[in-house]
Design a protein around this motif. Structure first.
Motif, PDB file in Angstrom:
ATOM      1  N   ALA A   2      40.180 -59.238  33.369  1.00 32.55           N
ATOM      2  CA  ALA A   2      41.476 -58.559  33.324  1.00 32.55           C
ATOM      3  C   ALA A   2      42.480 -59.240  34.243  1.00 32.55           C
ATOM      4  O   ALA A   2      43.656 -59.432  33.884  1.00 32.55           O
ATOM      5  CB  ALA A   2      41.307 -57.086  33.711  1.00 32.55           C
ATOM      6  N   ALA A   3      42.035 -59.624  35.435  1.00 33.23           N
ATOM      7  CA  ALA A   3      42.918 -60.342  36.353  1.00 33.23           C
ATOM      8  C   ALA A   3      43.316 -61.686  35.767  1.00 33.23           C
ATOM      9  O   ALA A   3      44.491 -62.094  35.844  1.00 33.23           O
ATOM     10  CB  ALA A   3      42.230 -60.527  37.702  1.00 33.23           C
ATOM     11  N   ALA A   4      42.356 -62.380  35.164  1.00 34.54           N
ATOM     12  CA  ALA A   4      42.648 -63.682  34.549  1.00 34.54           C
ATOM     13  C   ALA A   4      43.652 -63.541  33.416  1.00 34.54           C
ATOM     14  O   ALA A   4      44.565 -64.371  33.268  1.00 34.54           O
ATOM     15  CB  ALA A   4      41.353 -64.312  34.033  1.00 34.54           C
ATOM     16  N   GLU A   5      43.507 -62.507  32.606  1.00 34.42           N
ATOM     17  CA  GLU A   5      44.449 -62.294  31.502  1.00 34.42           C
ATOM     18  C   GLU A   5      45.854 -62.003  32.026  1.00 34.42           C
ATOM     19  O   GLU A   5      46.849 -62.455  31.440  1.00 34.42           O
ATOM     20  CB  GLU A   5      43.944 -61.168  30.609  1.00 34.42           C
ATOM     21  N   ALA A   6      45.935 -61.271  33.122  1.00 32.33           N
ATOM     22  CA  ALA A   6      47.247 -60.990  33.717  1.00 32.33           C
ATOM     23  C   ALA A   6      47.887 -62.269  34.237  1.00 32.33           C
ATOM     24  O   ALA A   6      49.088 -62.513  34.041  1.00 32.33           O
ATOM     25  CB  ALA A   6      47.105 -59.968  34.842  1.00 32.33           C
ATOM     26  N   LYS A  56      43.631 -84.227  40.813  1.00 30.67           N
ATOM     27  CA  LYS A  56      45.036 -84.263  41.202  1.00 30.67           C
ATOM     28  C   LYS A  56      45.822 -83.046  40.704  1.00 30.67           C
ATOM     29  O   LYS A  56      46.929 -82.794  41.177  1.00 30.67           O
ATOM     30  CB  LYS A  56      45.698 -85.527  40.654  1.00 30.67           C
ATOM     31  N   GLU A  57      45.242 -82.288  39.765  1.00 29.79           N
ATOM     32  CA  GLU A  57      46.005 -81.226  39.100  1.00 29.79           C
ATOM     33  C   GLU A  57      45.510 -79.814  39.376  1.00 29.79           C
ATOM     34  O   GLU A  57      46.298 -78.863  39.294  1.00 29.79           O
ATOM     35  CB  GLU A  57      45.983 -81.453  37.583  1.00 29.79           C
ATOM     36  N   VAL A  58      44.228 -79.620  39.678  1.00 30.16           N
ATOM     37  CA  VAL A  58      43.679 -78.257  39.708  1.00 30.16           C
ATOM     38  C   VAL A  58      44.116 -77.479  40.946  1.00 30.16           C
ATOM     39  O   VAL A  58      44.306 -78.037  42.027  1.00 30.16           O
ATOM     40  CB  VAL A  58      42.140 -78.254  39.622  1.00 30.16           C
ATOM     41  N   LEU A  59      44.283 -76.187  40.742  1.00 24.86           N
ATOM     42  CA  LEU A  59      44.590 -75.264  41.837  1.00 24.86           C
ATOM     43  C   LEU A  59      44.016 -73.903  41.474  1.00 24.86           C
ATOM     44  O   LEU A  59      44.324 -73.348  40.412  1.00 24.86           O
ATOM     45  CB  LEU A  59      46.095 -75.149  42.055  1.00 24.86           C
ATOM     46  N   SER A  60      43.177 -73.375  42.355  1.00 29.95           N
ATOM     47  CA  SER A  60      42.530 -72.083  42.102  1.00 29.95           C
ATOM     48  C   SER A  60      43.233 -70.976  42.875  1.00 29.95           C
ATOM     49  O   SER A  60      43.485 -71.109  44.073  1.00 29.95           O
ATOM     50  CB  SER A  60      41.050 -72.136  42.495  1.00 29.95           C
ATOM     51  N   LEU A  61      43.531 -69.888  42.165  1.00 30.43           N
ATOM     52  CA  LEU A  61      44.213 -68.733  42.743  1.00 30.43           C
ATOM     53  C   LEU A  61      43.188 -67.652  43.137  1.00 30.43           C
ATOM     54  O   LEU A  61      42.029 -67.717  42.705  1.00 30.43           O
ATOM     55  CB  LEU A  61      45.207 -68.158  41.731  1.00 30.43           C
ATOM     56  N   PRO A  62      43.584 -66.678  43.921  1.00 32.06           N
ATOM     57  CA  PRO A  62      42.648 -65.602  44.276  1.00 32.06           C
ATOM     58  C   PRO A  62      42.013 -64.976  43.037  1.00 32.06           C
ATOM     59  O   PRO A  62      42.703 -64.712  42.042  1.00 32.06           O
ATOM     60  CB  PRO A  62      43.543 -64.599  45.006  1.00 32.06           C
ATOM     61  N   MET A  63      40.701 -64.766  43.110  1.00 30.50           N
ATOM     62  CA  MET A  63      39.983 -64.164  41.989  1.00 30.50           C
ATOM     63  C   MET A  63      38.807 -63.361  42.520  1.00 30.50           C
ATOM     64  O   MET A  63      37.912 -63.901  43.172  1.00 30.50           O
ATOM     65  CB  MET A  63      39.483 -65.251  41.028  1.00 30.50           C
ATOM     66  N   HIS A  64      38.860 -62.051  42.270  1.00 27.25           N
ATOM     67  CA  HIS A  64      37.766 -61.173  42.662  1.00 27.25           C
ATOM     68  C   HIS A  64      37.940 -59.827  41.967  1.00 27.25           C
ATOM     69  O   HIS A  64      38.902 -59.626  41.208  1.00 27.25           O
ATOM     70  CB  HIS A  64      37.710 -61.003  44.185  1.00 27.25           C
ATOM     71  N   THR A  65      37.018 -58.927  42.228  1.00 28.88           N
ATOM     72  CA  THR A  65      36.979 -57.657  41.489  1.00 28.88           C
ATOM     73  C   THR A  65      38.005 -56.644  41.980  1.00 28.88           C
ATOM     74  O   THR A  65      38.244 -55.640  41.308  1.00 28.88           O
ATOM     75  CB  THR A  65      35.579 -57.028  41.606  1.00 28.88           C
TER      76      THR A  65
END
Length: 376
Positions: free
Chosen positions: A261-265, A348-357
Motif C-alpha cells: 500500500a505504501a509502495a502504491e502511494a 548511479k541512479e537508484v535511491l531507496s525511500l523509507p519503507m516499513h509497515t
C-alpha cells in the motif's frame, strides 16, 4: 507528523508488544534458550506458511547461504553464478568456501539477475546459480530452473529480502519464493519483512536428504551429541528470537500488504514524472513484497536529491552504491566493465525511500512532495 524512520521497528513493536513480551517471557520461564520448544514451533509454523517440507533455522542469513552451499558438496574451484547488483553476503560466502564467484549483470526493470547473462556465463565448471529476489521482487524462477535442468546445475535462492512473495509461473500457478530452487536461504535481520530482535536466519528445502545434512551442519555436524558425522559450524537460531518471529509470522501477509500500500502511494505520486522510474511489479501484486522501495532517478541529480531529503529529515539510502565486481575484495581480471552496463547504471541512479509497515499517509505525502520539490 511523527518522525520519519527508514524502518520503524519501535512502532511495529508497540503494536504487538504484549504478544512479543509474552513469548519472550515463556522462553525465560523454560530456560530453553538453544533449540528449545520456541524454535521447533516456529520451524513448523514457517514450514506450513511456505508450504515447504523443511525449514532449518540458523544464526543469520549469511550463515544460511553458506550452509546451503556446504550441504550441496560444492568443491573448491566450482563456479557459482550470481548477480553483481546485490549485497556482498551473496558473493562473500562463495569466496569463503573457495568456490569461484561468477558475477553477471541484472535486468534494468526488475534489478534481478539477467537470464541472458546467466546463459552466457555457463562453463563446464559451473555448478550452481544463486538468484537474489532483490528488494522483494521475485526473480524469473521459471527461466532459471529451466536453465538449471538443461545444464544439471543447483539453484540456491537468496531469499533474504523477499519472504512471503509469490512467484507466478507463466501458466498462472503461484509458489512462495524460497521453495522453488533446490535450497534457499533467508535472513531475519531486524529490518527484514519478517525480522527478529537480533540476528537470525533459515534454510528451506524440499529435499529430505539435503535437509538431514543441513541439520547436522548447523549444529557442529552432530545428529547425536558428541558424534560428529559431517563437518559443521555453530549456527543456531536462539529461542528468544524464535519466539519473536513466531509472534510476527501470522502477521507477515498483513505486513507485506502494508508495504504494498505504501509502495502504491509512492508510485501514484511519482507517476509519469520524466526523471523518476518507479519499481516494476512482474506478475500479480503479491510477487513483490517491497523490502525496499527503490526509485531510479534518471537525467537528474540523484545525489543532490538524496542530500535534499536528508536535509529535510527524510532518511533514504543507496542500495547499492558500488557493484560487487568493483569491490576491492572481489576484483578479478575476468570481469570487464562492458559486461555490467545495467549494474553500473543502477549504481548511479537508484535511491531507496523509507519503507516499513508503519508508514502513515502524512509521512508519505511529505516524502513524495519533497522529492517532487527537488525534481520540479
Amino acid at each position: 507528523m511523527k518522525k520519519i524512520q527508514m524502518v520503524d521497528l519501535k512502532g511495529q513493536y508497540e503494536a504487538i508488544k504484549e504478544e512479543v513480551n509474552a513469548g519472550i517471557q515463556s522462553v525465560l520461564d523454560t530456560t530453553s534458550y538453544i533449540n528449545g520448544p520456541a524454535v521447533h514451533a516456529f520451524q513448523k509454523n514457517l514450514e506450513t506458511y511456505l508450504d515447504v517440507k523443511h525449514v532449518i533455522p540458523c544464526a543469520n542469513g549469511t550463515d544460511a547461504l553458506q550452509i546451503a552451499m556446504m550441504g550441496l558438496d560444492l568443491q573448491p574451484g566450482d563456479e557459482v553464478i550470481t548477480a553483481d547488483f546485490t549485497f556482498a553476503a551473496t558473493v562473500e560466502v562463495i569466496a569463503l568456501l573457495r568456490l569461484t564467484p561468477v558475477l553477471v549483470d541484472v535486468e534494468l526493470d526488475t534489478f534481478n539477475i539477467s537470464i541472458d547473462a546467466i546463459k552466457k556465463a555457463i562453463t563446464p565448471k559451473t555448478k550452481a546459480i544463486v538468484p537474489v529476489h532483490l528488494f522483494g521482487q521475485a526473480a524469473n524462477m521459471d527461466a532459471i530452473m529451466t536453465i538449471a535442468r538443461e545444464h544439471d546445475l543447483f539453484v540456491i535462492e537468496d531469499n533474504a529480502q523477499a519472504i512471503g512473495a509469490n512467484y507466478q509461473y507463466p501458466h498462472g500457478m503461484k509458489q512462495k519464493v524460497g521453495t522453488i530452487g533446490h535450497v534457499a536461504s533467508t535472513s531475519f535481520f531486524p529490518s527484514k519483512n519478517l525480522g527478529c530482535y537480533g540476528d537470525g536466519g533459515a534454510i528451506f528445502t524440499n529435499d529430505d536428504g539435503l535437509a538431514h545434512k543441513l541439520r547436522g551442519i548447523v549444529n557442529h555436524g552432530m545428529y547425536v551429541r558428541y558424534h560428529h558425522d559431517v563437518v559443521g559450524v555453530n549456527s543456531r537460531l536462539d529461542s528468544i528470537q524464535a519466539a519473536v518471529l513466531d509472534t510476527k509470522l501470522p502477521k507477515l501477509d498483513q505486513y507485506n500488504q502494508a508495504r504494498l500500500a505504501a509502495a502504491e502511494a509512492y508510485s501514484s505520486a511519482f507517476a509519469n514524472h520524466p526523471n523518476i522510474v518507479t519499481p516494476k511489479i512482474v506478475g500479480d501484486k503479491d510477487s513483490h513484497v517491497f523490502h525496499q522501495y527503490t526509485l531510479r532517478i534518471v537525467d537528474a541529480d540523484r545525489d543532490g536529491l538524496m542530500q535534499h531529503l536528508l536535509d529535510k529529515g527524510i532518511p533514504c539510502a543507496i542500495y547499492y552504491p558500488i557493484p560487487l565486481h568493483a569491490q576491492k575484495a572481489y576484483l578479478d581480471d575476468r570481469y570487464k566493465e562492458e559486461d555490467f552496463p545495467v549494474t553500473n547504471q543502477l549504481a548511479k541512479e537508484v535511491l531507496s525511500l523509507p519503507m516499513h509497515t508503519e508508514l502513515e499517509a502524512d509521512q508519505i505525502e511529505f516524502i513524495t512532495s519533497s522529492v517532487l520539490e527537488f525534481l520540479k
